[in-house]
Design a protein around this motif. Structure first.
Motif, mmCIF file in Angstrom:
data_model
loop_
_atom_site.group_PDB
_atom_site.id
_atom_site.type_symbol
_atom_site.label_atom_id
_atom_site.label_comp_id
_atom_site.label_asym_id
_atom_site.label_seq_id
_atom_site.Cartn_x
_atom_site.Cartn_y
_atom_site.Cartn_z
ATOM 1 N N SER A 179 0.880 -1.487 0.111
ATOM 2 C CA SER A 179 -0.031 -0.075 -0.023
ATOM 3 C C SER A 179 0.836 1.346 -0.070
ATOM 4 C CB SER A 179 -0.907 0.089 1.235
ATOM 5 O OG SER A 179 -1.604 -1.098 1.148
ATOM 6 N N CYS A 180 0.358 2.268 -0.426
ATOM 7 C CA CYS A 180 1.181 3.597 -0.395
ATOM 8 C C CYS A 180 0.136 4.829 0.067
ATOM 9 C CB CYS A 180 1.883 3.889 -1.834
ATOM 10 S SG CYS A 180 0.633 3.967 -3.172
ATOM 11 N N ALA A 181 0.705 5.690 0.302
ATOM 12 C CA ALA A 181 0.019 6.781 1.104
ATOM 13 C C ALA A 181 0.984 8.553 0.515
ATOM 14 C CB ALA A 181 -0.288 7.020 2.442
ATOM 15 N N ILE A 182 0.241 9.367 0.479
ATOM 16 C CA ILE A 182 0.832 10.829 0.315
ATOM 17 C C ILE A 182 1.655 11.056 1.636
ATOM 18 C CG2 ILE A 182 0.417 13.230 -0.247
ATOM 19 C CD1 ILE A 182 -1.851 12.149 -1.850
ATOM 20 N N TYR A 183 2.910 11.721 1.481
ATOM 21 C CA TYR A 183 3.768 11.962 2.676
ATOM 22 C C TYR A 183 4.218 13.413 2.358
ATOM 23 C CZ TYR A 183 3.522 7.150 4.017
ATOM 24 O OH TYR A 183 3.244 5.912 4.593
ATOM 25 N N ALA A 184 4.525 14.054 3.413
ATOM 26 C CA ALA A 184 5.309 15.403 3.375
ATOM 27 C C ALA A 184 5.884 15.464 4.596
ATOM 28 C CB ALA A 184 4.480 16.591 2.910
ATOM 29 N N THR A 185 6.668 16.658 4.901
ATOM 30 C CA THR A 185 7.378 16.814 6.241
ATOM 31 C C THR A 185 6.045 17.329 7.041
ATOM 32 O OG1 THR A 185 7.538 19.485 5.417
ATOM 33 C CG2 THR A 185 9.504 18.020 5.363
ATOM 34 N N CYS A 256 3.964 2.615 1.926
ATOM 35 C CA CYS A 256 3.966 2.887 3.323
ATOM 36 C C CYS A 256 4.904 2.138 4.063
ATOM 37 C CB CYS A 256 2.538 2.266 4.154
ATOM 38 S SG CYS A 256 1.067 3.039 3.383
ATOM 39 N N PHE A 257 5.832 1.061 3.615
ATOM 40 C CA PHE A 257 6.742 0.667 4.442
ATOM 41 C C PHE A 257 7.934 1.636 4.645
ATOM 42 C CE2 PHE A 257 7.828 -0.891 0.184
ATOM 43 C CZ PHE A 257 9.170 -0.675 0.160
#
Length: 325
Positions: A179-185, A256-257
């Motif tokens: 699975s994946c998601a949106i990431y930022a600081t 996500c990992f």
């Protein structure tokens, strides 16, 4: 009484067997490389052989078969009709040679060399991060690639992919889901959460992968949602994208990992269900019982099973961030 036997001996020309020139396997390999690349230069790079040597192999093959296989043109090589007719036969010879070597590997058990795994980008990163748990005595090489032909050509022993191969005699097994998601600081993530799902794609800064990845599902999804807005930066690989996210220049998609374990990043969204990617283990049928490959594939399957929560992005709190579709 002495008896004499007179033996008839045929003239040398009648006794000698007919000699027929036969194509050399190296000539066939050169022919196929030229057929696939269309130029001496590209074939030279593929085979690691000089262009003059390739030219000699091609001329020797044409002399043996008695036909011209390529027209030599100023802009490069163009396969003749005779070459096109012979290509399937050459490819059949190539596959038979690969099958011969694969069977030899299976018989030997591949005990005396490292097992070669080819994996898609995210799976390669994931497995490299778990390498400290590999069994003692397993010597493993991981190569990042989506080319399933590496298995057929014996350049890899088994593969981990985001999809099933379209052709080939393979044994396949579903390993799980990434699975994946949106990431930022943290600071940018806080601001983006305040924008809400309706404005986040138009108002926030975005970074993504380079254009060569535009056919990937996660890339297509992001580009469709930002609807023509130009990304501030495009990265050539996942590690580069992750480092760019850490600078705060923009937000982007990570598995996500990786994102969940990076202290410099925070989730903007929950795992995006429509981008869940099934992962498959693929091994050629000829090699499935080889001792070294059995050990390596069992380890890979066990890793995906034991890390299912990490791969899915599941968290005790149920997952932070906005729900995006």
């Amino acid at each position: 009484m002495i008896r004499y036997s007179i033996l008839y001996r045929a003239p040398p020309s009648a006794e000698a067997p007919m000699t027929t020139k036969k194509p050399d396997w190296d000539h066939i390999r050169v022919f196929l490389a030229l057929a696939r690349t269309g130029s001496l230069r590209a074939a030279s790079q593929e085979l690691g052989v000089s262009q003059p040597t390739l030219g000699r192999h091609l001329s020797a093959l044409e002399d043996v078969v008695g036909v011209v296989l390529f027209d030599r043109l100023p802009e490069g090589l163009r396969m003749t009709e005779a070459g096109r007719d012979l290509r399937p036969r050459a490819e059949a010879m190539e596959e038979a040679a690969f099958a011969f070597h694969r069977q030899g590997d299976a018989i030997s058990g591949i005990r005396d060399r490292q097992v070669r795994l080819t994996a898609s980008a995210w799976s390669a990163l994931f497995l490299a991060g778990q390498i400290n748990s590999k069994p003692d005595g397993l010597y493993l090489e991981i190569r990042q690639s989506d080319d399933t032909q590496l298995l057929t050509k014996r350049e890899a022993d088994f593969a981990v992919r985001h999809g099933l191969p379209l052709t080939g005699d393979f044994i396949t097994k579903r390993l799980g889901t990434i699975s994946c998601a949106i990431y930022a600081t943290e600071r940018l993530a806080y601001d983006m959460r305040g924008m809400g799902p309706d404005r986040v794609f138009s108002d926030a800064p975005w970074i993504c992968f380079s254009e060569e990845f535009d056919l990937y599902e996660s890339q297509r999804w992001l580009l469709a949602h930002i609807d023509g807005n130009k990304p501030l930066f495009r990265a050539g690989n996942t590690a580069m994208l992750q480092n760019a996210l850490r600078t705060g220049i923009g937000a982007g998609i990570l598995p996500c990992f990786l994102g969940d374990r990076d202290p410099a990043l925070a989730r903007v969204s929950r795992p995006i269900e429509t981008l869940d990617s099934d992962i498959w283990l693929i091994v050629h049928r000829d090699l499935r019982a080889a001792e070294g490959i059995k050990q390596a594939t069992n380890w890979v399957a066990d890793i995906y099973k034991r890390r299912v929560m990490q791969l899915s992005g599941a968290r005790a709190s149920g997952g932070e961030g906005m729900e995006l579709k």
